[in-house]
Design a protein around this motif. Sequence first.
Motif, PDB file in Angstrom:
ATOM      1  N   THR A 103       0.831  -1.205   0.000  1.00  0.00           N
ATOM      2  CA  THR A 103       0.000   0.000   0.000  1.00  0.00           C
ATOM      3  C   THR A 103       0.863   1.251   0.000  1.00  0.00           C
ATOM      4  OG1 THR A 103      -0.084   0.086   2.424  1.00  0.00           O
ATOM      5  CG2 THR A 103      -1.796  -1.205   1.298  1.00  0.00           C
ATOM      6  N   LEU A 104       0.242   2.381  -0.312  1.00  0.00           N
ATOM      7  CA  LEU A 104       0.954   3.660  -0.269  1.00  0.00           C
ATOM      8  C   LEU A 104       1.451   3.948   1.148  1.00  0.00           C
ATOM      9  CD1 LEU A 104       1.812   6.399  -1.494  1.00  0.00           C
ATOM     10  CD2 LEU A 104      -0.498   7.240  -0.962  1.00  0.00           C
ATOM     11  N   GLU A 105       0.601   3.662   2.156  1.00  0.00           N
ATOM     12  CA  GLU A 105       0.993   3.904   3.540  1.00  0.00           C
ATOM     13  C   GLU A 105       2.248   3.127   3.910  1.00  0.00           C
ATOM     14  OE1 GLU A 105      -2.001   3.143   2.540  1.00  0.00           O
ATOM     15  OE2 GLU A 105      -3.424   4.636   3.326  1.00  0.00           O
ATOM     16  N   LEU A 106       2.304   1.856   3.495  1.00  0.00           N
ATOM     17  CA  LEU A 106       3.477   1.029   3.813  1.00  0.00           C
ATOM     18  C   LEU A 106       4.716   1.564   3.112  1.00  0.00           C
ATOM     19  CD1 LEU A 106       4.771  -1.444   5.111  1.00  0.00           C
ATOM     20  CD2 LEU A 106       4.089  -2.772   3.098  1.00  0.00           C
ATOM     21  N   ARG A 107       4.589   1.898   1.833  1.00  0.00           N
ATOM     22  CA  ARG A 107       5.753   2.388   1.093  1.00  0.00           C
ATOM     23  C   ARG A 107       6.304   3.675   1.709  1.00  0.00           C
ATOM     24  NH1 ARG A 107       2.446   1.009  -3.349  1.00  0.00           N
ATOM     25  NH2 ARG A 107       1.995   3.209  -3.789  1.00  0.00           N
ATOM     26  N   MET A 108       5.425   4.601   2.038  1.00  0.00           N
ATOM     27  CA  MET A 108       5.875   5.865   2.616  1.00  0.00           C
ATOM     28  C   MET A 108       6.481   5.660   3.997  1.00  0.00           C
ATOM     29  SD  MET A 108       5.402   7.919   0.198  1.00  0.00           S
ATOM     30  CE  MET A 108       5.860   9.432   1.039  1.00  0.00           C
ATOM     31  N   TYR A 109       5.887   4.736   4.765  1.00  0.00           N
ATOM     32  CA  TYR A 109       6.434   4.445   6.095  1.00  0.00           C
ATOM     33  C   TYR A 109       7.847   3.879   5.987  1.00  0.00           C
ATOM     34  CZ  TYR A 109       7.420   1.737  10.286  1.00  0.00           C
ATOM     35  OH  TYR A 109       8.049   1.182  11.379  1.00  0.00           O
ATOM     36  N   ILE A 147       9.995   4.192   3.506  1.00  0.00           N
ATOM     37  CA  ILE A 147      10.919   5.229   3.014  1.00  0.00           C
ATOM     38  C   ILE A 147      11.289   6.186   4.138  1.00  0.00           C
ATOM     39  CG2 ILE A 147      11.119   7.230   1.479  1.00  0.00           C
ATOM     40  CD1 ILE A 147       9.328   5.695  -0.517  1.00  0.00           C
ATOM     41  N   ALA A 148      10.277   6.647   4.872  1.00  0.00           N
ATOM     42  CA  ALA A 148      10.530   7.564   5.991  1.00  0.00           C
ATOM     43  C   ALA A 148      11.409   6.888   7.048  1.00  0.00           C
ATOM     44  CB  ALA A 148       9.205   8.006   6.607  1.00  0.00           C
ATOM     45  N   SER A 149      11.158   5.626   7.319  1.00  0.00           N
ATOM     46  CA  SER A 149      11.944   4.894   8.322  1.00  0.00           C
ATOM     47  C   SER A 149      13.390   4.727   7.876  1.00  0.00           C
ATOM     48  CB  SER A 149      11.319   3.517   8.564  1.00  0.00           C
ATOM     49  OG  SER A 149      10.025   3.645   9.108  1.00  0.00           O
ATOM     50  N   ALA A 150      13.587   4.419   6.589  1.00  0.00           N
ATOM     51  CA  ALA A 150      14.947   4.277   6.071  1.00  0.00           C
ATOM     52  C   ALA A 150      15.721   5.590   6.220  1.00  0.00           C
ATOM     53  CB  ALA A 150      14.903   3.852   4.606  1.00  0.00           C
ATOM     54  N   MET A 151      15.053   6.706   5.926  1.00  0.00           N
ATOM     55  CA  MET A 151      15.685   8.018   6.092  1.00  0.00           C
ATOM     56  C   MET A 151      16.013   8.284   7.555  1.00  0.00           C
ATOM     57  SD  MET A 151      13.351  10.270   3.466  1.00  0.00           S
ATOM     58  CE  MET A 151      14.121  11.814   3.958  1.00  0.00           C
ATOM     59  N   MET A 152      15.084   7.907   8.448  1.00  0.00           N
ATOM     60  CA  MET A 152      15.301   8.139   9.879  1.00  0.00           C
ATOM     61  C   MET A 152      16.483   7.327  10.391  1.00  0.00           C
ATOM     62  SD  MET A 152      13.590   9.912  12.363  1.00  0.00           S
ATOM     63  CE  MET A 152      15.211  10.694  12.272  1.00  0.00           C
ATOM     64  N   VAL A 206      16.051  19.180  11.277  1.00  0.00           N
ATOM     65  CA  VAL A 206      15.692  19.392   9.867  1.00  0.00           C
ATOM     66  C   VAL A 206      15.363  18.055   9.215  1.00  0.00           C
ATOM     67  CG1 VAL A 206      16.576  20.072   7.596  1.00  0.00           C
ATOM     68  CG2 VAL A 206      16.964  21.548   9.578  1.00  0.00           C
ATOM     69  N   GLY A 207      16.166  17.031   9.508  1.00  0.00           N
ATOM     70  CA  GLY A 207      15.894  15.706   8.966  1.00  0.00           C
ATOM     71  C   GLY A 207      14.555  15.173   9.440  1.00  0.00           C
ATOM     72  N   GLN A 208      14.242  15.394  10.703  1.00  0.00           N
ATOM     73  CA  GLN A 208      12.962  14.928  11.248  1.00  0.00           C
ATOM     74  C   GLN A 208      11.786  15.667  10.618  1.00  0.00           C
ATOM     75  OE1 GLN A 208      13.426  15.357  15.502  1.00  0.00           O
ATOM     76  NE2 GLN A 208      15.101  13.878  15.576  1.00  0.00           N
ATOM     77  N   ILE A 209      11.963  16.947  10.332  1.00  0.00           N
ATOM     78  CA  ILE A 209      10.896  17.720   9.677  1.00  0.00           C
ATOM     79  C   ILE A 209      10.641  17.208   8.262  1.00  0.00           C
ATOM     80  CG2 ILE A 209      10.310  19.999   8.738  1.00  0.00           C
ATOM     81  CD1 ILE A 209      11.726  21.219  11.176  1.00  0.00           C
ATOM     82  N   ILE A 210      11.718  16.908   7.551  1.00  0.00           N
ATOM     83  CA  ILE A 210      11.573  16.369   6.193  1.00  0.00           C
ATOM     84  C   ILE A 210      10.843  15.028   6.233  1.00  0.00           C
ATOM     85  CG2 ILE A 210      12.837  15.447   4.203  1.00  0.00           C
ATOM     86  CD1 ILE A 210      15.027  17.535   4.827  1.00  0.00           C
ATOM     87  N   ILE A 211      11.217  14.188   7.186  1.00  0.00           N
ATOM     88  CA  ILE A 211      10.579  12.877   7.321  1.00  0.00           C
ATOM     89  C   ILE A 211       9.118  13.028   7.726  1.00  0.00           C
ATOM     90  CG2 ILE A 211      10.578  10.774   8.724  1.00  0.00           C
ATOM     91  CD1 ILE A 211      13.700  11.096   8.754  1.00  0.00           C
ATOM     92  N   ALA A 212       8.831  13.979   8.608  1.00  0.00           N
ATOM     93  CA  ALA A 212       7.448  14.237   9.010  1.00  0.00           C
ATOM     94  C   ALA A 212       6.601  14.644   7.809  1.00  0.00           C
ATOM     95  CB  ALA A 212       7.416  15.331  10.078  1.00  0.00           C
ATOM     96  N   SER A 213       7.207  15.368   6.888  1.00  0.00           N
ATOM     97  CA  SER A 213       6.483  15.811   5.689  1.00  0.00           C
ATOM     98  C   SER A 213       6.033  14.637   4.842  1.00  0.00           C
ATOM     99  CB  SER A 213       7.363  16.750   4.856  1.00  0.00           C
ATOM    100  OG  SER A 213       7.721  17.910   5.601  1.00  0.00           O
ATOM    101  N   LEU A 253       9.567   7.358  15.593  1.00  0.00           N
ATOM    102  CA  LEU A 253       8.832   7.605  14.351  1.00  0.00           C
ATOM    103  C   LEU A 253       7.736   6.566  14.157  1.00  0.00           C
ATOM    104  CD1 LEU A 253       8.482   9.020  11.573  1.00  0.00           C
ATOM    105  CD2 LEU A 253      10.161   7.379  10.669  1.00  0.00           C
ATOM    106  N   SER A 254       8.051   5.301  14.410  1.00  0.00           N
ATOM    107  CA  SER A 254       7.071   4.231  14.236  1.00  0.00           C
ATOM    108  C   SER A 254       5.896   4.398  15.194  1.00  0.00           C
ATOM    109  CB  SER A 254       7.736   2.867  14.467  1.00  0.00           C
ATOM    110  OG  SER A 254       8.784   2.645  13.538  1.00  0.00           O
ATOM    111  N   VAL A 255       6.188   4.816  16.419  1.00  0.00           N
ATOM    112  CA  VAL A 255       5.134   5.023  17.416  1.00  0.00           C
ATOM    113  C   VAL A 255       4.183   6.128  16.970  1.00  0.00           C
ATOM    114  CG1 VAL A 255       4.650   5.850  19.759  1.00  0.00           C
ATOM    115  CG2 VAL A 255       6.443   4.142  19.392  1.00  0.00           C
ATOM    116  N   ILE A 256       4.718   7.283  16.608  1.00  0.00           N
ATOM    117  CA  ILE A 256       3.840   8.409  16.245  1.00  0.00           C
ATOM    118  C   ILE A 256       3.121   8.125  14.926  1.00  0.00           C
ATOM    119  CG2 ILE A 256       5.689   9.691  15.068  1.00  0.00           C
ATOM    120  CD1 ILE A 256       2.734  11.149  17.101  1.00  0.00           C
ATOM    121  N   TRP A 257       3.745   7.417  14.023  1.00  0.00           N
ATOM    122  CA  TRP A 257       3.093   7.046  12.761  1.00  0.00           C
ATOM    123  C   TRP A 257       1.874   6.163  13.044  1.00  0.00           C
ATOM    124  CZ3 TRP A 257       5.567   7.986   7.753  1.00  0.00           C
ATOM    125  CH2 TRP A 257       4.797   7.569   6.671  1.00  0.00           C
TER     126      TRP A 257
END
Length: 349
Positions: free
Chosen positions: A67-73, A75-80, A99-106, A227-231
Motif C-alpha cells: 500500500t501507499l501507507e506502507l511504502r511511505m512508512y 521510506i521515511a523509516s529508512a531516512m530516519m 531538519v531531517g525529522q521535519i523532512i521525514i514528518a512531511s 517515528l514508528s510510534v507516532i506514525w
Amino acid sequence: MYIIATAVTAFFFAFLAIKFFNPVAIEIGLVDKPCERKQHAGHIPLIGGISIFLAVLAASLLWLPNTLELRMYLIASAMMVFIGALDDKFDLRVRVRIVGQIIIASLMIYGVGGYISNLGNLFGFGDVTLGPVGIVFTYVGIIVVINAYNMIDGIDGLIGSLSINTFTSIAILFIMSGQTNYLSYPLILATATVPYLMYNLGFFEKFFNKECKKIFMGDAGSMFVGLSVIWLLTMATQGEQASFRPVTALWICAIPLMDMLAIVVRRYKNGKSPFKPDRDHLHHIVQRAGLSSKQALVAISSAAAAMSVIGLAGEYFSIPDVIMLTGFIVTFACYVMVIRRITKFEKVQ
C-alpha cells in the motif's frame, strides 16, 4: 497463521542482522565509546536500530499488502535510520537532526495525508478539531515523540522494554476495536525488537553460557522507534476508521513523554538547551536514589506497563476523555513532584 508468520519473520531477520552487522560495526567504528556521561565497559556496537529496521523491512515486504501507507512508512523509516546512524557515527548537530525529522514528518503528512486533526472530546464539550492547524500540531507531535524515545534510551534494556510495551499496547487496542487491518505493524515492530533486547541484556550469556557481544540501540534505533510510534498512533486515532481515542495514546507512551517534558522544562529553567545531553533523566535520577541499573529497569518498565493498562482500561470501559486527560495531567504533576523531591534530597546529601 499469517500473524505468526510475520512475527517469526521479523524475529528471524532481526537476529540475522545482528549477527551480520556486529563485526561490521566494529570494523567501521559504529560503536559507543565510554565517557563521563556514558559509563560502560568497552566499545559497544550501535546496531540495534539497524537490525530492527531491516527486520521490519523484510517482514513487511514479504507479508504485508503493498500500500501507499506502507511504502511511505518504509521510506521515511529508512531516512530516519540513515540520519540516526550518521548521528551515531559523527555526532550531528541538533539542527541537522531536527531538519531531517521535519523532512521525514512531511512524508507522513503530505505523502499519505496522515496528520492529527481531531483530539477527541477532551473537555466534555464535543470533539476538539484542529483544521489546518493540525498540520503544525502534527509536525510538533512527530518531533516530540521521536526525541522522547531518543532521550529515554539510557540504561540497558530500557528503550527495548518501553518500545515493546508501546507496540504491544497498540496491537491490543487494534484487537479491542475489531479493526485489525494494521495489527501486523505493531506486532512486527515488537517481535523485531526482541532479539535486540536479548543481546542488550546479555540473555545468551546468562542462559546459554554463550559469549555474545552486547549491542546498543543507537540514535538510529531510538529515533526509528519514535517515528514508528507516532506514525501508528496518528493512523490509529484519526479519521472515520480510527481504532482508539487520541487521549489513550498519551497513556501508552507516558513514560517517554513525561521524562522528555520534565527534562526540557528543567533545562529551560536552568538556561540550558533542551537537547543538551546530561544525566538528569528519569533512569539517572532513580539510580542516584539508590536503585541499581536492573532495579531501575524493572521499576520504570513496570510503571510504563501500569500506565498502558490504565489507557487500555479507559478505552475498554469508554471512560470519558476529560477524565482520562485529567488523570494524565495529575499523574504528570505527581511525577514532577517526586522527581523534584529526589533531586532536592540529593542536594541536601
